[in-house]
Structures are given as C-alpha cells and as structure tokens.
Design a protein around this motif. Structure first.
Motif, PDB file in Angstrom:
ATOM      1  N   LEU A  86       0.843  -1.199   0.000  1.00  0.00           N
ATOM      2  CA  LEU A  86       0.000   0.000   0.000  1.00  0.00           C
ATOM      3  C   LEU A  86       0.877   1.248   0.000  1.00  0.00           C
ATOM      4  O   LEU A  86       0.621   2.211  -0.737  1.00  0.00           O
ATOM      5  N   LEU A  87       1.931   1.245   0.805  1.00  0.00           N
ATOM      6  CA  LEU A  87       2.854   2.367   0.861  1.00  0.00           C
ATOM      7  C   LEU A  87       3.527   2.582  -0.494  1.00  0.00           C
ATOM      8  O   LEU A  87       3.585   3.716  -0.995  1.00  0.00           O
ATOM      9  N   MET A  88       4.008   1.524  -1.108  1.00  0.00           N
ATOM     10  CA  MET A  88       4.664   1.655  -2.413  1.00  0.00           C
ATOM     11  C   MET A  88       3.688   2.165  -3.473  1.00  0.00           C
ATOM     12  O   MET A  88       4.049   3.013  -4.292  1.00  0.00           O
ATOM     13  N   ASN A  89       2.481   1.658  -3.468  1.00  0.00           N
ATOM     14  CA  ASN A  89       1.472   2.163  -4.413  1.00  0.00           C
ATOM     15  C   ASN A  89       1.238   3.653  -4.214  1.00  0.00           C
ATOM     16  O   ASN A  89       1.125   4.412  -5.183  1.00  0.00           O
ATOM     17  N   ASN A  90       1.174   4.071  -2.960  1.00  0.00           N
ATOM     18  CA  ASN A  90       0.943   5.479  -2.652  1.00  0.00           C
ATOM     19  C   ASN A  90       2.109   6.339  -3.125  1.00  0.00           C
ATOM     20  O   ASN A  90       1.902   7.414  -3.695  1.00  0.00           O
ATOM     21  N   LEU A  92       4.340   5.666  -5.558  1.00  0.00           N
ATOM     22  CA  LEU A  92       4.453   5.686  -7.014  1.00  0.00           C
ATOM     23  C   LEU A  92       3.296   6.395  -7.702  1.00  0.00           C
ATOM     24  O   LEU A  92       3.423   6.812  -8.857  1.00  0.00           O
ATOM     25  N   SER A  93       2.181   6.574  -7.003  1.00  0.00           N
ATOM     26  CA  SER A  93       1.052   7.293  -7.591  1.00  0.00           C
ATOM     27  C   SER A  93       0.931   8.725  -7.079  1.00  0.00           C
ATOM     28  O   SER A  93      -0.017   9.427  -7.424  1.00  0.00           O
ATOM     29  N   HIS A  94       1.897   9.168  -6.292  1.00  0.00           N
ATOM     30  CA  HIS A  94       1.846  10.521  -5.744  1.00  0.00           C
ATOM     31  C   HIS A  94       1.796  11.540  -6.884  1.00  0.00           C
ATOM     32  O   HIS A  94       2.591  11.470  -7.828  1.00  0.00           O
ATOM     33  N   PRO A  95       0.865  12.488  -6.829  1.00  0.00           N
ATOM     34  CA  PRO A  95       0.676  13.432  -7.941  1.00  0.00           C
ATOM     35  C   PRO A  95       1.916  14.240  -8.315  1.00  0.00           C
ATOM     36  O   PRO A  95       2.127  14.538  -9.487  1.00  0.00           O
ATOM     37  N   GLU A  96       2.756  14.571  -7.349  1.00  0.00           N
ATOM     38  CA  GLU A  96       3.937  15.381  -7.646  1.00  0.00           C
ATOM     39  C   GLU A  96       5.077  14.585  -8.266  1.00  0.00           C
ATOM     40  O   GLU A  96       6.090  15.162  -8.654  1.00  0.00           O
ATOM     41  N   LEU A  97       4.910  13.264  -8.372  1.00  0.00           N
ATOM     42  CA  LEU A  97       5.987  12.418  -8.884  1.00  0.00           C
ATOM     43  C   LEU A  97       5.667  11.792 -10.235  1.00  0.00           C
ATOM     44  O   LEU A  97       6.378  10.904 -10.688  1.00  0.00           O
ATOM     45  N   PHE A 117       6.736  -3.924  -8.177  1.00  0.00           N
ATOM     46  CA  PHE A 117       6.448  -2.580  -8.664  1.00  0.00           C
ATOM     47  C   PHE A 117       7.337  -2.191  -9.844  1.00  0.00           C
ATOM     48  O   PHE A 117       7.404  -1.028 -10.222  1.00  0.00           O
ATOM     49  N   GLY A 118       8.023  -3.185 -10.419  1.00  0.00           N
ATOM     50  CA  GLY A 118       8.815  -2.944 -11.617  1.00  0.00           C
ATOM     51  C   GLY A 118      10.282  -2.660 -11.380  1.00  0.00           C
ATOM     52  O   GLY A 118      11.031  -2.453 -12.337  1.00  0.00           O
TER      53      GLY A 118
END
Length: 137
Positions: A86-90, A92-97, A117-118
């Motif tokens: 869940l942390l990694m998904n969050n 990698l999907s962070h809007p600023e990144l 996660f690749g």
C-alpha cells in the motif's frame, strides 16, 4: 484497522523513526539530529493505523526526473498485512511524482517487494558510480 498514508511532516513520530533507523542494518546508530535533517530534506511518507505511525519511507527527488527511495519500513508487528505494498502504491502514484522516470533504491532483503512494482537490477551497471564516505551520520 484504519490505514492512512500521509506526507504531512508535522505528523511524523520522529522518536519512533529514529529508534527504528538507529537499530536498522542500513544506518545503525544514526543520530536523532541526522534523522531530523533527513526528514527536512526529503519527501516523507508516514503510515498510520488508527492514528499511530507504524511505517515510513522517504524520497530524495527533483520532482521531475529522478527519485531515490530510502528508509522504507513497517514495524514488525504490522508486517504481512500488505501495508508495504500500500505504501509503495501510494509513493508511485503521488501526484507530484508523475513525471519521474527513474527511481533508485538499495535493499538487502526486500527485492521481492520492489520487483512487484517494476524495480529491477540496473540495466547498465557500468554507467553507475558511487562515492562511499565513512564519515556518515
């Protein structure tokens, strides 16, 4: 269990983060002052269960092309619940990144998590260099 992930630095439990990191294999004995400085200069993610911080990760990034992931952990009593995923998904999907094209990290024992996660071994390790100093935090 109510899980929340936040980038609000004011919510971070610095004492808990310091205690965990100071006992870790990657920065054993790190000082609290060094942890505070790291937090101040990073994009930090706190993981909270019912308001209690139980995980952490931070990125050093230019917010455009590059980010290096560090100090990722979930407290032992909360592992095995999918919280690290869940942390990694969050992260990698962070809007600023969203324009970041290269993420790097170092790990001794979590290759399986990051591979989901690749993350892979560097494609061109001969192009990478590092400078290791012994006068660290």
């Amino acid at each position: 269990m109510n899980i929340e992930i936040s980038t609000d630095r004011s919510r971070l439990d610095v004492a808990m983060i310091h205690a965990f990191l100071a006992d870790s294999y990657w920065v054993p004995g790190i000082t609290r002052a060094s942890v505070v400085k790291c937090i101040e200069h990073s994009l930090c993610f706190g993981v909270y269960v019912d308001g209690r911080q139980i995980g952490f990760a931070r990125l050093i990034t230019d917010y455009v092309r590059f980010a290096h992931l560090l100090d990722v952990f979930v407290l032992p009593e909360f592992r095995g619940e999918g919280i690290a995923k869940l942390l990694m998904n969050n992260i990698l999907s962070h809007p600023e990144l969203q324009t970041v094209t290269r993420y790097t990290l170092h790990t001794r024992d979590a290759h399986g998590l990051y591979a989901q996660f690749g993350f892979t071994a560097p494609a061109n390790p001969k192009r990478q260099m590092e400078l290791l100093r012994t006068n660290g935090a």
